[in-house]
Design a protein around this motif. Sequence first.
Motif, PDB file in Angstrom:
ATOM      1  N   ARG A  33       0.813  -1.052  -0.117  1.00  0.00           N
ATOM      2  CA  ARG A  33      -0.168  -0.141   0.160  1.00  0.00           C
ATOM      3  C   ARG A  33       0.779   1.263  -0.039  1.00  0.00           C
ATOM      4  NH1 ARG A  33      -5.188  -0.396   0.551  1.00  0.00           N
ATOM      5  NH2 ARG A  33      -6.343  -2.393   1.042  1.00  0.00           N
ATOM      6  N   SER A  34       1.865   1.295   0.759  1.00  0.00           N
ATOM      7  CA  SER A  34       2.793   2.516   0.650  1.00  0.00           C
ATOM      8  C   SER A  34       3.609   2.737  -0.512  1.00  0.00           C
ATOM      9  CB  SER A  34       3.776   2.358   2.065  1.00  0.00           C
ATOM     10  OG  SER A  34       4.744   1.205   1.566  1.00  0.00           O
ATOM     11  N   ARG A  35       4.092   1.657  -1.244  1.00  0.00           N
ATOM     12  CA  ARG A  35       4.316   1.863  -2.563  1.00  0.00           C
ATOM     13  C   ARG A  35       3.701   2.390  -3.414  1.00  0.00           C
ATOM     14  NH1 ARG A  35       9.187  -0.764  -3.760  1.00  0.00           N
ATOM     15  NH2 ARG A  35       8.424  -1.197  -6.076  1.00  0.00           N
ATOM     16  N   TYR A  36       2.368   1.863  -3.336  1.00  0.00           N
ATOM     17  CA  TYR A  36       1.438   2.441  -4.349  1.00  0.00           C
ATOM     18  C   TYR A  36       1.334   4.037  -4.089  1.00  0.00           C
ATOM     19  CZ  TYR A  36      -3.136   3.755  -6.419  1.00  0.00           C
ATOM     20  OH  TYR A  36      -4.002   4.525  -7.331  1.00  0.00           O
ATOM     21  N   THR A  37       0.931   4.401  -2.876  1.00  0.00           N
ATOM     22  CA  THR A  37       0.841   5.808  -2.487  1.00  0.00           C
ATOM     23  C   THR A  37       2.294   6.435  -2.802  1.00  0.00           C
ATOM     24  OG1 THR A  37      -0.245   5.126  -0.627  1.00  0.00           O
ATOM     25  CG2 THR A  37       0.936   7.350  -0.538  1.00  0.00           C
ATOM     26  N   TYR A  39       3.999   5.915  -5.468  1.00  0.00           N
ATOM     27  CA  TYR A  39       3.886   6.189  -7.024  1.00  0.00           C
ATOM     28  C   TYR A  39       3.059   7.287  -6.951  1.00  0.00           C
ATOM     29  CZ  TYR A  39       6.497   2.107  -8.987  1.00  0.00           C
ATOM     30  OH  TYR A  39       7.320   1.369  -9.357  1.00  0.00           O
ATOM     31  N   ASN A  40       1.896   7.317  -6.463  1.00  0.00           N
ATOM     32  CA  ASN A  40       1.143   8.349  -6.525  1.00  0.00           C
ATOM     33  C   ASN A  40       1.610   9.732  -6.258  1.00  0.00           C
ATOM     34  OD1 ASN A  40      -2.095   9.273  -6.529  1.00  0.00           O
ATOM     35  ND2 ASN A  40      -1.201  10.110  -4.494  1.00  0.00           N
ATOM     36  N   ASN A  41       2.605   9.661  -5.222  1.00  0.00           N
ATOM     37  CA  ASN A  41       3.293  11.026  -4.499  1.00  0.00           C
ATOM     38  C   ASN A  41       4.519  10.976  -5.313  1.00  0.00           C
ATOM     39  OD1 ASN A  41       0.805  11.000  -2.911  1.00  0.00           O
ATOM     40  ND2 ASN A  41       2.276  10.751  -0.960  1.00  0.00           N
ATOM     41  N   VAL A  42       5.030  10.251  -6.245  1.00  0.00           N
ATOM     42  CA  VAL A  42       6.341  10.270  -6.896  1.00  0.00           C
ATOM     43  C   VAL A  42       7.322  10.241  -5.957  1.00  0.00           C
ATOM     44  CG1 VAL A  42       7.833  11.507  -8.750  1.00  0.00           C
ATOM     45  CG2 VAL A  42       4.999  11.572  -8.803  1.00  0.00           C
ATOM     46  N   GLU A  43       7.344   9.427  -4.894  1.00  0.00           N
ATOM     47  CA  GLU A  43       8.279   9.407  -3.908  1.00  0.00           C
ATOM     48  C   GLU A  43       9.256   8.289  -4.298  1.00  0.00           C
ATOM     49  OE1 GLU A  43       7.939  10.303  -0.086  1.00  0.00           O
ATOM     50  OE2 GLU A  43       5.926  11.252  -0.300  1.00  0.00           O
ATOM     51  N   THR A  44      10.303   8.638  -5.288  1.00  0.00           N
ATOM     52  CA  THR A  44      11.205   7.864  -6.031  1.00  0.00           C
ATOM     53  C   THR A  44      12.205   7.040  -5.135  1.00  0.00           C
ATOM     54  OG1 THR A  44      10.934   9.350  -7.927  1.00  0.00           O
ATOM     55  CG2 THR A  44      12.710   7.716  -8.085  1.00  0.00           C
ATOM     56  N   GLU A  45      12.616   7.771  -4.417  1.00  0.00           N
ATOM     57  CA  GLU A  45      13.698   7.209  -3.396  1.00  0.00           C
ATOM     58  C   GLU A  45      13.271   6.321  -2.524  1.00  0.00           C
ATOM     59  OE1 GLU A  45      16.659   9.471  -1.683  1.00  0.00           O
ATOM     60  OE2 GLU A  45      16.785  10.881  -3.189  1.00  0.00           O
ATOM     61  N   TYR A  46      12.002   6.265  -2.006  1.00  0.00           N
ATOM     62  CA  TYR A  46      11.280   5.238  -1.131  1.00  0.00           C
ATOM     63  C   TYR A  46      10.937   4.062  -1.947  1.00  0.00           C
ATOM     64  CZ  TYR A  46       7.883   3.142   1.530  1.00  0.00           C
ATOM     65  OH  TYR A  46       7.176   2.173   2.255  1.00  0.00           O
ATOM     66  N   LEU A  47      10.697   4.360  -3.298  1.00  0.00           N
ATOM     67  CA  LEU A  47      10.332   3.018  -4.063  1.00  0.00           C
ATOM     68  C   LEU A  47      11.581   2.312  -4.394  1.00  0.00           C
ATOM     69  CD1 LEU A  47       7.897   4.746  -6.410  1.00  0.00           C
ATOM     70  CD2 LEU A  47       7.329   2.972  -5.010  1.00  0.00           C
ATOM     71  N   TYR A  48      12.363   2.949  -4.465  1.00  0.00           N
ATOM     72  CA  TYR A  48      14.041   2.479  -4.822  1.00  0.00           C
ATOM     73  C   TYR A  48      14.617   1.771  -3.400  1.00  0.00           C
ATOM     74  CZ  TYR A  48      18.808   1.810  -6.355  1.00  0.00           C
ATOM     75  OH  TYR A  48      19.907   1.336  -6.763  1.00  0.00           O
ATOM     76  N   ASN A  49      14.401   2.227  -2.335  1.00  0.00           N
ATOM     77  CA  ASN A  49      14.972   2.046  -1.099  1.00  0.00           C
ATOM     78  C   ASN A  49      14.093   0.628  -0.314  1.00  0.00           C
ATOM     79  OD1 ASN A  49      17.011   3.611  -0.988  1.00  0.00           O
ATOM     80  ND2 ASN A  49      15.978   5.164  -0.196  1.00  0.00           N
ATOM     81  N   THR A  50      12.659   0.549  -0.966  1.00  0.00           N
ATOM     82  CA  THR A  50      12.026  -0.783  -0.512  1.00  0.00           C
ATOM     83  C   THR A  50      11.828  -1.733  -1.642  1.00  0.00           C
ATOM     84  OG1 THR A  50       9.994   0.709  -1.499  1.00  0.00           O
ATOM     85  CG2 THR A  50      10.562   0.810   0.925  1.00  0.00           C
TER      86      THR A  50
END
Length: 159
Positions: A33-37, A39-50
């Motif tokens: 769920r947080s990864r979908y959010t 993507y919605n918020n364009v939090e690129t580093e979070y997506l990469y780090n997770t």
Amino acid sequence: MMDCPCCSGKTYDNCCESILKNEPALTALVLMRSRYTAYNNVETEYLYNTSNPKTRMEGSLSEIEDWAKENTWTRLEILDTEKGQINDNNGTVEFKAYFTDKNGAKQVHHEKSTFLKENGKWFYVDGIANPPKTNTKRIVARNEPCPCGSGKKFKKCCA
């Protein structure tokens, strides 16, 4: 207060916000769920780090950012979860992410994602796009947590 983009039914500050700000996800579903959010918020580093360090692509930050920015994310639907609970070390989450692409066409990304917990932290490993349907149907007991991820018992939610 705004609703969380992950469609959990919770407010953003009571759902994904703290996870995106570096609080660990307790389950694979919470990470999904947080990864979908993200993507919605364009939090690129979070997506990469997770993403699991063993399976993430090096230099893919710009690709992740482009994919997140070029689409308008509209809804997340959780279809199924297997394992991935607090005491598990692996799990899967099947979902559909609805979005409108850069050309204005409505799209659905259907995936069965694999998650792995290492040193107490959940990571996205990989996924199967458009997974084949299986003939086995998991029966959810009335008092089990609802598979939609709402946090409610099944009998009080989707039963």
